[in-house]
Design an enzyme around this catalytic site. Sequence first.
Site, PDB file in Angstrom:
ATOM      1  N   TRP A 154       4.029  -5.109   6.238  1.00  0.00           N
ATOM      2  CA  TRP A 154       4.905  -4.224   5.468  1.00  0.00           C
ATOM      3  C   TRP A 154       4.104  -3.094   4.818  1.00  0.00           C
ATOM      4  O   TRP A 154       4.581  -1.967   4.686  1.00  0.00           O
ATOM      5  CB  TRP A 154       5.593  -5.045   4.381  1.00  0.00           C
ATOM      6  CG  TRP A 154       6.848  -4.486   3.811  1.00  0.00           C
ATOM      7  CD1 TRP A 154       7.052  -3.245   3.300  1.00  0.00           C
ATOM      8  CD2 TRP A 154       8.098  -5.182   3.666  1.00  0.00           C
ATOM      9  NE1 TRP A 154       8.338  -3.115   2.833  1.00  0.00           N
ATOM     10  CE2 TRP A 154       8.997  -4.292   3.047  1.00  0.00           C
ATOM     11  CE3 TRP A 154       8.523  -6.469   3.977  1.00  0.00           C
ATOM     12  CZ2 TRP A 154      10.310  -4.660   2.736  1.00  0.00           C
ATOM     13  CZ3 TRP A 154       9.823  -6.826   3.673  1.00  0.00           C
ATOM     14  CH2 TRP A 154      10.709  -5.932   3.068  1.00  0.00           C
TER      15      TRP A 154
ATOM     16  N   ARG B  52       1.928  -1.267   5.787  1.00  0.00           N
ATOM     17  CA  ARG B  52       1.683  -0.098   6.625  1.00  0.00           C
ATOM     18  C   ARG B  52       2.638   1.034   6.279  1.00  0.00           C
ATOM     19  O   ARG B  52       2.384   2.193   6.626  1.00  0.00           O
ATOM     20  CB  ARG B  52       1.841  -0.466   8.109  1.00  0.00           C
ATOM     21  CG  ARG B  52       0.853  -1.512   8.598  1.00  0.00           C
ATOM     22  CD  ARG B  52      -0.579  -1.021   8.461  1.00  0.00           C
ATOM     23  NE  ARG B  52      -0.802   0.194   9.230  1.00  0.00           N
ATOM     24  CZ  ARG B  52      -1.830   1.020   9.047  1.00  0.00           C
ATOM     25  NH1 ARG B  52      -2.704   0.771   8.096  1.00  0.00           N
ATOM     26  NH2 ARG B  52      -1.967   2.094   9.800  1.00  0.00           N
TER      27      ARG B  52
ATOM     28  N   ARG C 278       3.294   3.404   4.043  1.00  0.00           N
ATOM     29  CA  ARG C 278       2.502   3.946   2.941  1.00  0.00           C
ATOM     30  C   ARG C 278       3.273   4.964   2.101  1.00  0.00           C
ATOM     31  O   ARG C 278       2.739   5.470   1.115  1.00  0.00           O
ATOM     32  CB  ARG C 278       1.218   4.583   3.492  1.00  0.00           C
ATOM     33  CG  ARG C 278       0.312   3.572   4.186  1.00  0.00           C
ATOM     34  CD  ARG C 278      -0.975   4.216   4.642  1.00  0.00           C
ATOM     35  NE  ARG C 278      -0.754   5.243   5.644  1.00  0.00           N
ATOM     36  CZ  ARG C 278      -0.665   5.017   6.956  1.00  0.00           C
ATOM     37  NH1 ARG C 278      -0.766   3.769   7.408  1.00  0.00           N
ATOM     38  NH2 ARG C 278      -0.478   5.996   7.814  1.00  0.00           N
TER      39      ARG C 278
ATOM     40  N   ARG D 250      11.119  -1.336  11.805  1.00  0.00           N
ATOM     41  CA  ARG D 250      11.078  -2.778  11.535  1.00  0.00           C
ATOM     42  C   ARG D 250      12.309  -3.543  11.972  1.00  0.00           C
ATOM     43  O   ARG D 250      12.312  -4.780  11.910  1.00  0.00           O
ATOM     44  CB  ARG D 250      10.829  -3.006  10.038  1.00  0.00           C
ATOM     45  CG  ARG D 250       9.532  -2.399   9.528  1.00  0.00           C
ATOM     46  CD  ARG D 250       8.339  -2.783  10.392  1.00  0.00           C
ATOM     47  NE  ARG D 250       7.080  -2.292   9.832  1.00  0.00           N
ATOM     48  CZ  ARG D 250       5.909  -2.363  10.441  1.00  0.00           C
ATOM     49  NH1 ARG D 250       5.833  -2.905  11.646  1.00  0.00           N
ATOM     50  NH2 ARG D 250       4.816  -1.896   9.877  1.00  0.00           N
TER      51      ARG D 250
END
Length: 292
Positions: free
Chosen positions: A83, A85, A87, A192
């Site tokens: 998760w 990642r 940013r 996701r």
Amino acid sequence: MPWDPKGGRIDVLDQGYILVVDHWGTDADVCAAARVSYAEGCKQVKDDAALIDYMMRHGHTSPFEQAFLKLEIKLPIVVEREWARTRTASWNEMSGRYSVLPEEFYVPTLDRVRRQSTTNRQGSGEEVLTKYAGHCIDHAASIGGWAFKFYNEDLAAGVAREGARFPLPLSTYTKKVWTLDLHNLLHFLKLRTSPEAMWEIRQYAEAIEEVVAEAWPLTYASWRNHVKDAVTFSADELPVVWEAIEAFSAGAKLEDPFGCPPLTGSRLREFAAKMKRVGLPPTGGPKGPGRT
């Protein structure tokens, strides 16, 4: 009355959840931000649905950054590492230095014990290892139990919390507060909720998608239509689309190099998957431009 998701909770995995702490902005606020750009003398002011759809189609993303979602999330550390990642968000995670971590760790179900994918180096395949699945689940449960036993023993012996936590597994649950604007939230959901995403993080993303659909229904409907459920062809795929439709209609599986220059490997698999989503014309159906 506008929908208020505050306090809404959706359970995820065996012990995880997402909890809506707050949200700011509505579809109308997104449109109001966009209309600031309208110069005096514009001939037409689009209604909210049409304006949102136009912005989504044309990639005008900044107005969607005027709406936000704030969640409390309980998730395994292994999911959090994936998760993190994302940013573009703001978040604060529970600290094992300040707090004693509760004895909570993720144990997957039997159907999650799968072979390594042959096409995706970071993912699992379709085949369930039924003969070995029980052993794998027992390993996860046993290691988690033993790790917390040692953790609690070390704490009782006076070991600092920051050092005692080292033996704990990646399956240990953590919590975080996570805040993200709507534009970047939709990008997170695109990545996701994809079938290629790790199954566990996909469960959280699908739960968040339910919240987005309720909080921003016009934006969500347009995003589903133009982004999530859309099929996009690259420049080198376009010349062979109609050739591929005819090949599929004739029963081809597109397992050999296709097009000129040829699409091979993962490019070929991805192109074939796109064509399957497009669907096939009926026998004797329309032909492509310039074809007879």
